[in-house]
Scaffold this motif. Structure first.
Motif, short mmCIF file in Angstrom:
data_model
loop_
_atom_site.label_atom_id
_atom_site.label_comp_id
_atom_site.label_asym_id
_atom_site.label_seq_id
_atom_site.Cartn_x
_atom_site.Cartn_y
_atom_site.Cartn_z
N UNK A 70 1.03 -1.21 -0.03
CA UNK A 70 0.02 0.07 -0.21
C UNK A 70 0.96 1.20 -0.12
N UNK A 71 2.08 1.33 0.50
CA UNK A 71 2.86 2.52 0.62
C UNK A 71 3.48 2.84 -0.57
N UNK A 72 3.74 1.44 -1.50
CA UNK A 72 4.18 1.76 -2.74
C UNK A 72 3.14 2.43 -3.54
N UNK A 73 2.14 2.12 -3.63
CA UNK A 73 1.21 2.64 -4.35
C UNK A 73 0.76 4.08 -4.01
N UNK A 74 0.81 4.35 -2.80
CA UNK A 74 0.62 5.73 -2.37
C UNK A 74 1.62 6.58 -2.98
N UNK A 75 2.94 6.16 -2.79
CA UNK A 75 3.80 6.94 -3.39
C UNK A 75 4.05 7.09 -4.82
N UNK A 76 3.48 6.06 -5.67
CA UNK A 76 3.57 6.10 -6.96
C UNK A 76 2.49 7.25 -7.51
N UNK A 77 1.26 7.08 -6.59
CA UNK A 77 0.14 7.99 -7.00
C UNK A 77 0.55 9.53 -6.51
N UNK A 78 1.50 9.86 -5.81
CA UNK A 78 2.02 11.16 -5.56
C UNK A 78 2.91 11.36 -6.90
N UNK A 79 3.75 10.51 -7.21
CA UNK A 79 4.76 10.62 -8.38
C UNK A 79 4.02 10.96 -9.60
N UNK A 80 2.76 10.16 -9.85
CA UNK A 80 2.10 10.49 -10.85
C UNK A 80 1.19 11.79 -10.94
N UNK A 81 1.02 12.37 -9.77
CA UNK A 81 0.46 13.74 -9.71
C UNK A 81 -1.03 13.48 -9.51
N UNK A 82 -1.25 12.44 -8.83
CA UNK A 82 -2.79 12.17 -8.44
C UNK A 82 -3.13 12.95 -7.27
N UNK A 83 -4.43 13.24 -7.06
CA UNK A 83 -4.78 14.24 -5.91
C UNK A 83 -5.20 13.13 -4.72
N UNK A 84 -5.88 12.12 -5.03
CA UNK A 84 -6.79 11.36 -3.92
C UNK A 84 -6.48 9.62 -4.46
N UNK A 85 -6.43 8.96 -3.66
CA UNK A 85 -6.72 7.49 -3.69
C UNK A 85 -7.96 6.92 -2.85
N UNK A 86 -8.83 6.06 -3.70
CA UNK A 86 -9.89 5.45 -3.20
C UNK A 86 -9.70 3.87 -2.74
N UNK A 87 -10.42 3.33 -1.76
CA UNK A 87 -10.28 2.08 -1.37
C UNK A 87 -11.86 1.78 -1.08
N UNK A 88 -12.17 0.79 -1.74
CA UNK A 88 -13.65 0.24 -1.33
C UNK A 88 -13.39 -1.20 -0.71
N UNK A 89 -13.83 -1.53 0.39
CA UNK A 89 -13.42 -2.52 1.44
C UNK A 89 -14.60 -3.03 2.00
N UNK A 90 -14.92 -4.49 2.06
CA UNK A 90 -15.95 -4.95 2.86
C UNK A 90 -16.06 -4.56 4.21
N UNK A 91 -17.36 -4.15 4.87
CA UNK A 91 -17.43 -3.47 6.11
C UNK A 91 -16.84 -4.21 7.22
N UNK A 92 -16.68 -5.57 6.95
CA UNK A 92 -16.25 -6.59 8.04
C UNK A 92 -14.79 -6.75 7.94
#
Length: 170
Positions: free
Chosen positions: A107-129
């Motif tokens: 998860x840390x890797x994709x956060x860093x890459x998203x910043x590098x790509x100039x993205x503004x936010x990342x969404x995660x959709x997760x089962x509530x349990x």
């Protein structure tokens, strides 16, 4: 390549498609994904080729023996142009490796890459349990942005989805 203890984080290669597919298929038997059907290794390879063409990363963590223990990726959140600065992440880890830091590395890797790509936010959709995944995301700066009641159907029941969002600071 980034090393952390006995694990290695690296960009996925096409040769990793079979192991990535196996990890995903393990998750199909759980609530980690709402897919109901197993995928083939050919389907995963095609997905990886399309990801690479579009410039979206896929990462793997492997052990010292070179076995892939988990993977993560970024994908477009929505195809409409106004959403081009928002991406969605996926993180899948072998059940036997949960709680060992593999998911955090991925998860840390994709956060860093998203910043590098100039993205503004990342969404995660997760089962509530899925408290482990929710906790992992929150530990890296995600906050709950929504809750969808009975948005998915799996295992003969309606499933609620927590939407988490990470605002990327530049």
């Amino acid at each position: 390549m980034e090393k952390k203890s006995e694990f290695v984080l690296r960009r996925a290669e096409f040769r990793d498609a079979p192991e990535i597919s196996d990890i995903y298929n393990e998750s199909v038997a759980t609530l980690a994904t709402y897919d109901l059907d197993f995928e083939t290794k050919e389907m995963r390879l095609h997905w990886m080729v399309e990801h690479e063409k579009a410039g979206y990363p896929v990462y793997v963590v492997e052990d010292r023996a070179g076995d892939v223990l988990g993977w993560s990726s970024l994908t477009p959140f929505n195809s409409r142009k106004g959403y081009c600065y928002t991406v969605e992440n996926a993180v899948f880890v072998l059940a036997s490796q949960c709680g060992k830091g593999v998911g955090k590395m991925l998860l840390s890797a994709v956060i860093s890459k998203a910043k590098e790509m100039g993205k503004h936010s990342i969404i995660a959709k997760i089962d509530s349990t899925n408290q482990a995944s929710i906790s992992l995301h929150k530990s890296l700066g995600y906050e709950q942005a929504g809750y969808l009641k009975e948005a998915g159907y799996k295992f003969d029941g309606w499933r609620d989805v927590v939407i988490l969002q990470c605002q990327l600071k530049k």
